[in-house]
Design an enzyme around this catalytic site. Structure first.
Site, PDB file in Angstrom:
ATOM      1  N   GLU A  77       0.869  -1.189   0.000  1.00 43.38           N
ATOM      2  CA  GLU A  77       0.000   0.000   0.000  1.00 43.38           C
ATOM      3  C   GLU A  77       0.898   1.229   0.000  1.00 43.38           C
ATOM      4  OE1 GLU A  77      -3.338   0.022   0.018  1.00 43.38           O
ATOM      5  OE2 GLU A  77      -3.955  -1.960   0.703  1.00 43.38           O
TER       6      GLU A  77
HETATM    7 ZN   LIG Z   1      -6.619  -1.127  -3.304  1.00 42.10          ZN
END
Ligand SMILES: [Zn+2]
Length: 410
Positions: A276
């Site tokens: 992320e």
């Molecule tokens: Zn995502």
């Protein structure tokens, strides 16, 4: 006459400079990170493949469900084994597409320029483990997020692609109807985008994968795996965390399900990671302002993963041939041996040309030559394909044992 020659020379130089400046052209981030993203991404992939045709290959792996936009994959390197890097399962996370396109051109350039990264020869690594990139899994969703709906995660018809994979023990909440996020579709793999990735994975049998998402600067690495797979996942996860400075998500917070990474770990039984990237999303697409930071943290990640797969799939051994002790290694099941010891054991002569990083072995009748990092050797001037490229480790050149034993009888 002289002037004419000079002009000819001058125009040749201009052409040469033009060609050089076109090759490895920096990508236009703003053009890619716009509602033209799908056209620009596919254009960039074709351009890179053309500029670096020696070691790249572009294929269409499928089409988007709504607009039938081509989803392309690019392979970098000539390694027999491979890993996968993909981005933008979620429309609003399309800055990961920009990141991946830059990772490709950075590595392609390092390959042709015969560079090293962290002291590792780029050609040797990529000619052992190739990297497949799918920069834009969800072209329709990215186009929506970059035009009218900055919060949009799903594909063109409102299915959240990272809820569309089949996994056991899924606990993640889903929504009952199509929309910007969270709707899993009528069944697993109902969407062409997830089918395209599934089929690529089945054909290529990747050793590991990374799915880029945003945001939060964390790494998901666990989905109920145990034993050796658990150990390898943790080792790689720690390496990725160290390189990016993103934190590993604790197991207690990892039980999601229905995503690419979860499916890859559970179904293909190989390590996979969700990275992320980026800090500040507020439920919308990331700003280009965050890009430099993301680039610094992730520039080398695909290369480092390929290198780590070689480490995890190598082991050392010892053998005695004709009273000479040889300390060899096995890399993905293929043996390599240090040149000095094998030449002594088989009574071969060798010569090394440091400029070309080329080593030649001879028994007096036949000559076998290797170049560091290359997939092709020469046997009496004839090209010969080899599986593990010759490489230098701790000042010692390692060569593929099989080729040497086959060509020089003991
Ligand atoms: Zn995502």
């Amino acid at each position: 006459m002289r002037r004419k020659k000079y002009r000819l020379w001058q125009s040749c130089m201009v052409m040469l400079l033009l060609i050089q400046s076109l090759k490895g052209n920096p990508l236009d981030l703003k053009a890619i990170y716009s509602e033209q993203i799908s056209t620009e991404t596919n254009k960039a992939l074709e351009q890179i493949a053309q500029d670096y045709e020696e070691m790249t290959e572009v294929i269409t792996i499928g089409y988007s469900t709504t607009k039938q936009t081509e989803i392309k994959a690019l392979k970098l390197g000539k390694g027999e084994k491979s890993i996968l890097i993909n981005g933008t399962h979620h429309g609003r996370e399309a800055l990961t597409t920009v990141l991946i396109l830059n990772q490709i051109s950075y590595l392609a350039e390092a390959y042709v320029e015969k560079q090293t990264i962290n002291g590792q020869d780029v050609r040797t690594v990529l000619n052992t483990v190739s990297i497949w990139f799918v920069p834009l899994v969800n072209p329709d969703g990215a186009t929506i997020a970059l035009s009218t709906r900055p919060e949009w995660k799903a594909n063109g018809r409102g299915v959240d692609l990272n809820r569309n994979y089949p996994t056991l023990y899924a606990t993640i909440a889903t929504k009952p109807t199509p929309g910007p996020s969270g709707y899993a579709g009528t069944e697993a793999f109902s969407e062409l985008e997830t089918q395209a990735l599934r089929d690529l994975c089945k054909v290529q049998e990747f050793e590991a994968a990374i799915a880029y998402h945003s945001a939060g600067e964390v790494i998901y690495w666990w989905y109920h795996q145990t034993g050796e797979l658990y150990k390898h996942s943790l080792v790689i996860g720690c390496m990725l965390s160290h390189a990016t400075q993103y934190s590993l998500v604790p197991i207690s917070q990892s039980r999601g399900g229905r995503g690419f990474t979860d499916w890859f770990i559970q179904s293909l039984k190989k390590p996979s990671f969700t990275l992320e990237v980026g800090k500040n999303a507020n439920g919308k697409r990331l700003s280009l302002m965050e890009y430099d930071q993301i680039w610094k943290a992730n520039k080398e990640i695909p290369f480092l993963l390929a290198k780590e797969m070689i480490n995890l799939n190598s082991h050392e051994w010892q053998v005695t041939i004709n009273e000479v002790q040889i300390k060899g290694k096995t890399i993905f099941g293929r043996g390599v041996v240090p040149v000095k010891a094998i030449c002594q054991a088989l009574n071969l002569n060798y010569s090394y040309m440091p400029e070309e990083k080329q080593i030649s072995l001879t028994d007096g009748n036949n000559i076998l030559s290797f170049k560091q990092g290359e997939k092709i050797a020469l046997y009496n001037e004839e090209p010969l394909e080899i599986v593990v490229p010759a490489h230098i480790q701790e000042g010692e050149m390692y060569l593929p044992l099989k080729n040497i034993l086959e060509l020089f009888s003991m």
